[in-house]
Motif scaffolding. Sequence first.
Motif, PDB file in Angstrom:
ATOM      1  N   LYS A 167       0.972  -1.153   0.021  1.00  0.00           N
ATOM      2  CA  LYS A 167       0.134   0.003   0.152  1.00  0.00           C
ATOM      3  C   LYS A 167       0.887   1.120  -0.200  1.00  0.00           C
ATOM      4  CE  LYS A 167      -4.187   1.963   2.239  1.00  0.00           C
ATOM      5  NZ  LYS A 167      -4.942   2.066   3.276  1.00  0.00           N
TER       6      LYS A 167
ATOM      7  N   CYS B 244      -0.206  -5.911   5.946  1.00  0.00           N
ATOM      8  CA  CYS B 244       0.918  -4.976   5.909  1.00  0.00           C
ATOM      9  C   CYS B 244       2.243  -5.537   6.092  1.00  0.00           C
ATOM     10  CB  CYS B 244       0.724  -4.063   7.239  1.00  0.00           C
ATOM     11  SG  CYS B 244       1.747  -2.710   7.311  1.00  0.00           S
TER      12      CYS B 244
ATOM     13  N   ARG C 205     -12.117  -3.812   7.011  1.00  0.00           N
ATOM     14  CA  ARG C 205     -10.761  -3.295   5.865  1.00  0.00           C
ATOM     15  C   ARG C 205     -10.052  -4.608   5.654  1.00  0.00           C
ATOM     16  NH1 ARG C 205      -7.887   1.742   9.011  1.00  0.00           N
ATOM     17  NH2 ARG C 205      -6.886   1.658   6.681  1.00  0.00           N
TER      18      ARG C 205
ATOM     19  N   HIS D  64      -0.244   2.232   6.094  1.00  0.00           N
ATOM     20  CA  HIS D  64      -1.473   1.739   6.732  1.00  0.00           C
ATOM     21  C   HIS D  64      -1.534   2.374   8.100  1.00  0.00           C
ATOM     22  CE1 HIS D  64      -0.880  -2.044   4.239  1.00  0.00           C
ATOM     23  NE2 HIS D  64      -2.242  -2.165   4.291  1.00  0.00           N
TER      24      HIS D  64
ATOM     25  N   SER E 249      -8.374  -7.505   3.666  1.00  0.00           N
ATOM     26  CA  SER E 249      -7.822  -7.610   2.382  1.00  0.00           C
ATOM     27  C   SER E 249      -8.819  -8.609   1.161  1.00  0.00           C
ATOM     28  CB  SER E 249      -6.526  -8.142   2.049  1.00  0.00           C
ATOM     29  OG  SER E 249      -6.314  -9.415   2.680  1.00  0.00           O
TER      30      SER E 249
ATOM     31  N   GLN F 110      -5.150  -6.829   7.111  1.00  0.00           N
ATOM     32  CA  GLN F 110      -4.718  -5.806   6.093  1.00  0.00           C
ATOM     33  C   GLN F 110      -3.548  -6.070   5.251  1.00  0.00           C
ATOM     34  OE1 GLN F 110      -5.460  -1.708   7.174  1.00  0.00           O
ATOM     35  NE2 GLN F 110      -6.364  -2.267   8.918  1.00  0.00           N
TER      36      GLN F 110
END
Length: 636
Positions: free
Chosen positions: A363, A380, A522, A367, A524, A378
């Motif tokens: 991302k 990360c 949130r 995050h 993925s 998510q």
Amino acid sequence: MAKDQHKEKGRLFTRRALMMAGGQAALMSALAGRLYYLQVLHSDQYTTMADENRMNIQLLAPLRGQIVDRFGVEIASNRHNYRVVLIPEQTKSVEDTLEALAQFVPYDEIDRERVLKEVKKKRSFVPIPVVDNLTWDQFARINVHSPDLPGIQMDVGATRNYPYGDLFAHIVGYVGAVSEKDLQTLEADPLLELPEFRIGKSGIEKFYDKPLRGKAGYSRVEANAYGRIIRELNREEGTPGTEAVLTIDKKLQEFTAKRMGTESAAAVVMDIHSGDILSMVSVPAFDPNAFANGISSKEWKELVSNSKRPLGNKAIGGQYPPGSTFKMIVALAALEAGVIVDSHEVFCRGHTNLGKHRFHCWKRGGHGKLNLEDAISQSCDIYFYDIARKVGVDRIAEMAHRFGLGEKLDIDILGERAGLIPTKAWKYAVQGVKWQVGETYNVGIGQGFVLTTPLQLAVMTARLANGGKIVNPRLVRSVGGRDTDAPLLGDPVASDLPSIGITPSSLRTVLRGMNKVVNGKRGSARAAKIKTEGWEMAGKTGTAQVRRISKKERIEGVRKAHEKPWEERDHALFVGFAPYNDPRYAVAVIVEHGGSGSKAAAPIARDLLQETLRLDPLRRPSHDVLARRKPGDTDA
């Protein structure tokens, strides 16, 4: 005095004559006894031994054992092989007969040339195969016109049949002719000498070839000095091969293959308690019937030149970076080593520096602050760079092996590969250089040297979902006998399995993170959630790079997957289990060069788990068993 000497000589002669007569009588008695022994007591045995000079024993190939799914559906069986043979001595012109035969059944010039060569090599009374695998209509048509086809005889044999074509190709495999290498490497068996005998060449057919093969029968025939068979004296049929029962559910296998479509992909669905593989699909595949019947050179070239490798079983032999599906292992290694707690937080701003090198998160903007559960949900990268550095590659490797990664799982088909879980010692032994911290960063997100197979990822997920128990994959339920009325009873449950040795609180944290991947706001893979109440899925997405993203690409913007050539696109992965609150089934999916794991692999995994729960193969013996029963069968 002379008279006495004469009498003495007479007595001596008489004694010698008597001794000679006695000896002759004894010899004659022994000879008579021997003749009686040979001609009366053992006459049958020696008559047979004399007859061996004009009797031959011919081996009879047994029927190969069937291979069936967990509910008894035949997925490899035997069918009639209607064929045409030619006896040269019964026709004035072999070429005219072959030309006449071509009006009723098509065969190519290669077959014609082969027949003509064999006619020259073999004796005129030896039958020569012309065409195999005729349809019933073709067989009947030739029979009707047999008076116009001198030298042609019809024959019915048995050949291996795979009724579902490519659906089970990578699991069941195929049979083929015995090669010179087979004769040198396989255990001696007279059956291997039969010219038309077939043995397993891959898959279950090869792994269990010996019990599937059965035992030969024989036919004792009378032949003349030239080898011509005059009559059959007696026959004893062979023992058919034993039946192999797989763990696969044919219905689920069909759904999986259809759902995978034309992708280059693999999927494994398994029971998290017993280890039963319920579906294992690698696409594209091939038709094993082509190999059993004799594949053409054209078909072979098309298969080996296909860039999507239809001959390879990607589920057990494909080695791929696991990407973010590996993050649960890194998290558990860090938690169990005590280098972090579940509340450990990391701030992600989209990148982190290590010396002069910059490591990026997927991302771009980052995050923000995340704890472990949110980092898993998510996905990360920055979070896992941090905890991978803290725990170190060797402790990550040790945890990975506990979950079945980096080693063969000894499933009952050949071609399985071990993957790779690197360590400091491994790199020094292989490359002669020390391990670098940046390489630990890559391992932390399932990249770098790490390689896994879809089967290993399914086993990893099953061990996570069943509470940290050592479950191993199982593809074959039995060979040579099964209880058809209760084929699914007696499976182990998680409490029967040995423990991996993970702290329950650590495991719960990771599983909650996997739940948020799909069901969190949130997560993925939130777009791939199962909406049916009680069937909720938990899982983890993964996107594995096949090439490094350059600095220029990051500045200009990374191209979308559809903008890249197929072979440059990332691999898409997803692992999951369901239901979340009462886990029973695990799945692993990889789509080669599929792009994003959340978009390409997660929807497939969701559909597979939904269909598995709908079919519920572990709890549906009744309907399928009843459907197989014949009229007159009763309940025990």
